[in-house]
Design a protein around this motif. Structure first.
Motif, PDB file in Angstrom:
ATOM      1  N   SER A  18       0.823  -1.208   0.000  1.00  0.00           N
ATOM      2  CA  SER A  18       0.000   0.000   0.000  1.00  0.00           C
ATOM      3  C   SER A  18       0.862   1.265   0.000  1.00  0.00           C
ATOM      4  N   LYS A  19       2.068   1.151   0.551  1.00  0.00           N
ATOM      5  CA  LYS A  19       2.984   2.305   0.579  1.00  0.00           C
ATOM      6  C   LYS A  19       3.926   2.307  -0.626  1.00  0.00           C
ATOM      7  N   PHE A  20       4.223   1.085  -1.114  1.00  0.00           N
ATOM      8  CA  PHE A  20       5.205   0.959  -2.181  1.00  0.00           C
ATOM      9  C   PHE A  20       4.608   1.178  -3.564  1.00  0.00           C
ATOM     10  N   ALA A  21       3.332   0.756  -3.741  1.00  0.00           N
ATOM     11  CA  ALA A  21       2.692   0.831  -5.057  1.00  0.00           C
ATOM     12  C   ALA A  21       2.679   2.240  -5.644  1.00  0.00           C
ATOM     13  N   PRO A  22       2.314   3.297  -4.856  1.00  0.00           N
ATOM     14  CA  PRO A  22       2.308   4.639  -5.442  1.00  0.00           C
ATOM     15  C   PRO A  22       3.673   5.066  -5.977  1.00  0.00           C
ATOM     16  N   ILE A  23       4.734   4.586  -5.337  1.00  0.00           N
ATOM     17  CA  ILE A  23       6.088   4.923  -5.793  1.00  0.00           C
ATOM     18  C   ILE A  23       6.380   4.234  -7.128  1.00  0.00           C
ATOM     19  N   VAL A  24       6.014   2.945  -7.186  1.00  0.00           N
ATOM     20  CA  VAL A  24       6.234   2.192  -8.427  1.00  0.00           C
ATOM     21  C   VAL A  24       5.501   2.843  -9.595  1.00  0.00           C
ATOM     22  N   ILE A  25       4.232   3.174  -9.377  1.00  0.00           N
ATOM     23  CA  ILE A  25       3.424   3.759 -10.445  1.00  0.00           C
ATOM     24  C   ILE A  25       3.910   5.156 -10.809  1.00  0.00           C
ATOM     25  N   ALA A  26       4.316   5.934  -9.789  1.00  0.00           N
ATOM     26  CA  ALA A  26       4.809   7.285 -10.049  1.00  0.00           C
ATOM     27  C   ALA A  26       6.061   7.255 -10.920  1.00  0.00           C
ATOM     28  N   VAL A  27       6.890   6.240 -10.709  1.00  0.00           N
ATOM     29  CA  VAL A  27       8.148   6.152 -11.455  1.00  0.00           C
ATOM     30  C   VAL A  27       7.930   5.549 -12.843  1.00  0.00           C
ATOM     31  N   PHE A  28       7.151   4.457 -12.906  1.00  0.00           N
ATOM     32  CA  PHE A  28       7.049   3.702 -14.153  1.00  0.00           C
ATOM     33  C   PHE A  28       5.731   3.908 -14.898  1.00  0.00           C
ATOM     34  N   GLY A  29       4.715   4.459 -14.235  1.00  0.00           N
ATOM     35  CA  GLY A  29       3.479   4.803 -14.918  1.00  0.00           C
ATOM     36  C   GLY A  29       2.488   3.661 -15.056  1.00  0.00           C
ATOM     37  N   PRO A  30       1.272   3.971 -15.553  1.00  0.00           N
ATOM     38  CA  PRO A  30       0.192   2.972 -15.648  1.00  0.00           C
ATOM     39  C   PRO A  30       0.483   1.843 -16.630  1.00  0.00           C
ATOM     40  N   ARG A  31       1.340   2.074 -17.609  1.00  0.00           N
ATOM     41  CA  ARG A  31       1.660   0.992 -18.539  1.00  0.00           C
ATOM     42  C   ARG A  31       2.397  -0.137 -17.825  1.00  0.00           C
ATOM     43  N   SER A  32       3.301   0.221 -16.917  1.00  0.00           N
ATOM     44  CA  SER A  32       4.005  -0.812 -16.141  1.00  0.00           C
ATOM     45  C   SER A  32       3.026  -1.577 -15.258  1.00  0.00           C
ATOM     46  N   ALA A  33       2.034  -0.874 -14.718  1.00  0.00           N
ATOM     47  CA  ALA A  33       1.017  -1.538 -13.911  1.00  0.00           C
ATOM     48  C   ALA A  33       0.250  -2.549 -14.747  1.00  0.00           C
ATOM     49  N   ALA A  34      -0.037  -2.193 -15.996  1.00  0.00           N
ATOM     50  CA  ALA A  34      -0.751  -3.106 -16.887  1.00  0.00           C
ATOM     51  C   ALA A  34       0.072  -4.360 -17.163  1.00  0.00           C
ATOM     52  N   TYR A  35       1.381  -4.199 -17.342  1.00  0.00           N
ATOM     53  CA  TYR A  35       2.246  -5.354 -17.570  1.00  0.00           C
ATOM     54  C   TYR A  35       2.245  -6.275 -16.359  1.00  0.00           C
ATOM     55  N   LEU A  36       2.305  -5.695 -15.154  1.00  0.00           N
ATOM     56  CA  LEU A  36       2.282  -6.509 -13.944  1.00  0.00           C
ATOM     57  C   LEU A  36       0.950  -7.246 -13.788  1.00  0.00           C
ATOM     58  N   THR A  37      -0.146  -6.570 -14.117  1.00  0.00           N
ATOM     59  CA  THR A  37      -1.459  -7.215 -14.069  1.00  0.00           C
ATOM     60  C   THR A  37      -1.529  -8.361 -15.073  1.00  0.00           C
ATOM     61  N   TYR A  38      -0.990  -8.133 -16.235  1.00  0.00           N
ATOM     62  CA  TYR A  38      -1.003  -9.155 -17.288  1.00  0.00           C
ATOM     63  C   TYR A  38      -0.314 -10.442 -16.833  1.00  0.00           C
ATOM     64  N   LEU A  39       0.746 -10.305 -16.046  1.00  0.00           N
ATOM     65  CA  LEU A  39       1.503 -11.473 -15.590  1.00  0.00           C
ATOM     66  C   LEU A  39       0.695 -12.367 -14.660  1.00  0.00           C
ATOM     67  N   SER A  40      -0.366 -11.827 -14.060  1.00  0.00           N
ATOM     68  CA  SER A  40      -1.158 -12.618 -13.111  1.00  0.00           C
ATOM     69  C   SER A  40      -2.456 -13.150 -13.726  1.00  0.00           C
ATOM     70  N   MET A  41      -2.615 -13.054 -15.045  1.00  0.00           N
ATOM     71  CA  MET A  41      -3.844 -13.510 -15.709  1.00  0.00           C
ATOM     72  C   MET A  41      -4.100 -14.996 -15.461  1.00  0.00           C
ATOM     73  N   ASP A  42      -5.361 -15.331 -15.248  1.00  0.00           N
ATOM     74  CA  ASP A  42      -5.812 -16.723 -15.221  1.00  0.00           C
ATOM     75  C   ASP A  42      -6.468 -16.977 -16.576  1.00  0.00           C
ATOM     76  N   TRP A  43      -5.778 -17.719 -17.445  1.00  0.00           N
ATOM     77  CA  TRP A  43      -6.231 -17.843 -18.825  1.00  0.00           C
ATOM     78  C   TRP A  43      -7.297 -18.910 -19.009  1.00  0.00           C
ATOM     79  N   GLY A  44      -7.290 -19.916 -18.159  1.00  0.00           N
ATOM     80  CA  GLY A  44      -8.210 -21.019 -18.376  1.00  0.00           C
ATOM     81  C   GLY A  44      -7.854 -21.769 -19.663  1.00  0.00           C
ATOM     82  N   LEU A  45      -8.757 -22.589 -20.152  1.00  0.00           N
ATOM     83  CA  LEU A  45      -8.536 -23.289 -21.416  1.00  0.00           C
ATOM     84  C   LEU A  45      -8.903 -22.377 -22.581  1.00  0.00           C
TER      85      LEU A  45
END
Length: 420
Positions: A18-45
């Motif tokens: 909760s304290k670290f995320a704003p720093i990550v996003i401030a430095v790398f922006g919403p596109r980096s957040a999207a990449y991190l979200t993509y890595l956790s996808m549950d694709w199913g079949l």
């Protein structure tokens, strides 16, 4: 990865994040957040031609699992980050369901970041699957704003399969007034709902452009019961199940009283399994803390064991104002509802009203704590209700729709109108 995501939501990592995320996003922006979200996808079949991208919600997963089995689409799930990441740039006052929409013009910079996040994530997903639609669990989540705008721009249908289904009269009125007060207007395409009451609420608030976009499909999670055996005789069932009614039910104090009596009975009775079925991980954490204070050991607490496993083994189910009691009826269990203190048996704040013959045919009320304690000590006087199919259907049909062809199948047909 699943353990890490669990810690991210409720464990010690959540405090750091909760304290670290704003720093990550401030430095790398919403596109980096999207990449991190993509890595956790549950694709199913991914064995179908078109894919419906689902935005994760805890109880929504049960519907998605059935849709994966019974419709002609893939359902990859966006599992993590789309709330926490967006919290990093979305002002606190906009992080409120329903009311965020009226403030959008004041926070265009935040909206732009959400749009970049959603656009980047959908672009990454589209490299792997052919996106036919995006699916959310309610019409008015603030986290969905960027996805709705990007979908509209890219002509991707944004669809809702509403997991929220108001049936209590006072709640229906409250939700309707909330939509009206916020002047909320749904900007996606189709809306599938569990039953008539949800449709009336949305239409009563003028929250959609056209009645025709709302379809009563029922909840696909009910389809799983088509493959579950409920034939085990009651006298052979050895589980007593308490369905939690903690935060949001307006009966926290009475729930604690029920829980105490339940735990004490578990210590005395070695023949039955005493199980507290929680809604999600946060609920499990809360109930576990309450039970630890009592110093008992025989009570089991779980959100991971499904109702499809628990209810057919249950001799008795105790719950309040929960749709899960409809599933208990499908499983042919005895159903008891606390009706003292904050828990009521009739009136505008009650789902299962004793004044309804459809309900009273299938439910027993415990009108004081002593009734519960006597029940847990001495058991039922008989094996419970001898229901027929008409009684069960009337009880369930008072609250939700379960089409003959199946909820998933009806929803699939509804989706087909939007997916090209």
């Amino acid at each position: 990865m699943s353990n890490f995501l669990s810690q991210l939501r409720t464990g010690w990592i959540s405090v750091i994040w909760s304290k670290f995320a704003p720093i990550v996003i401030a430095v790398f922006g919403p596109r980096s957040a999207a990449y991190l979200t993509y890595l956790s996808m549950d694709w199913g079949l991914l064995n179908k031609q078109k894919s419906v991208v689902c935005l994760y919600r805890e109880s929504f997963i049960k519907d998605i699992h059935q849709l994966r089995k019974r419709t002609e689409y893939n359902y990859p799930i966006v599992m993590a980050g789309f709330t926490r990441f967006q919290q990093s740039w979305t002002p606190k006052e906009m992080q409120e369901q329903t009311y965020y929409q009226s403030m959008e013009s004041n926070y265009k910079a935040a909206l732009l970041k959400s749009d970049i996040y959603a656009e980047t994530l959908l672009r990454l997903i589209s490299r792997k699957v052919d996106i036919g639609a995006v699916l959310s669990a309610n019409i008015d989540y603030w986290q969905d704003g960027g996805f709705k705008r990007v979908c509209r721009k890219q002509k991707i249908p944004f669809i809702v399969l509403s997991r929220e289904h108001p049936v209590i009269p006072s709640v229906c009125d409250w939700v309707t007034e909330r939509y009206k007060e916020a002047e909320f207007f749904y900007t996606g395409q189709g809306v599938a709902v569990a039953g008539e009451s949800s449709k009336k609420v949305i239409l009563g608030a003028n929250a959609v452009s056209d009645e025709s976009i709302i379809s009563i499909t029922g909840l696909p999670r009910f389809d799983a019961w088509r493959e579950v055996s409920v034939d085990k005789p009651l006298n052979e069932r050895k589980t007593i199940t308490l369905l939690t009614f903690t935060h949001g039910y307006g009966a926290d104090k009475t729930f604690e009283e029920v829980l105490i009596s339940f735990c004490l009975a578990a210590e005395r009775d070695k023949q039955f399994r005493f199980l507290v079925k929680t809604k999600d991980e946060m609920d499990t954490v809360k109930v576990t803390r309450l039970v630890k204070k009592l110093g008992v050991s025989r009570v089991e607490i779980t959100h991971e064991e499904s109702l499809y496993e628990v209810l057919p083994q249950s001799y008795l189910v105790i719950g309040y104002n929960s749709l899960s009691l409809l599933e208990a009826a499908i499983a042919r269990t005895n159903i008891c509802i606390p009706a003292w203190g904050e828990c009521l048996e009739d009136g505008e704040n009650v789902m299962y009203r004793s004044s309804s013959i459809n309900v009273s045919n299938c439910v027993s009320y415990l009108r004081k704590r002593e009734d519960l304690e006597q029940l847990l000590t001495q058991g039922l006087e008989s094996d419970g209700f001898n229901w027929d199919e008409d009684a069960i259907s009337a009880f369930i049909g008072e609250f939700v729709a379960i089409p003959k062809e199946g909820c998933s199948e009806r929803f699939g047909a509804f989706m087909a109108k939007y997916i090209q």
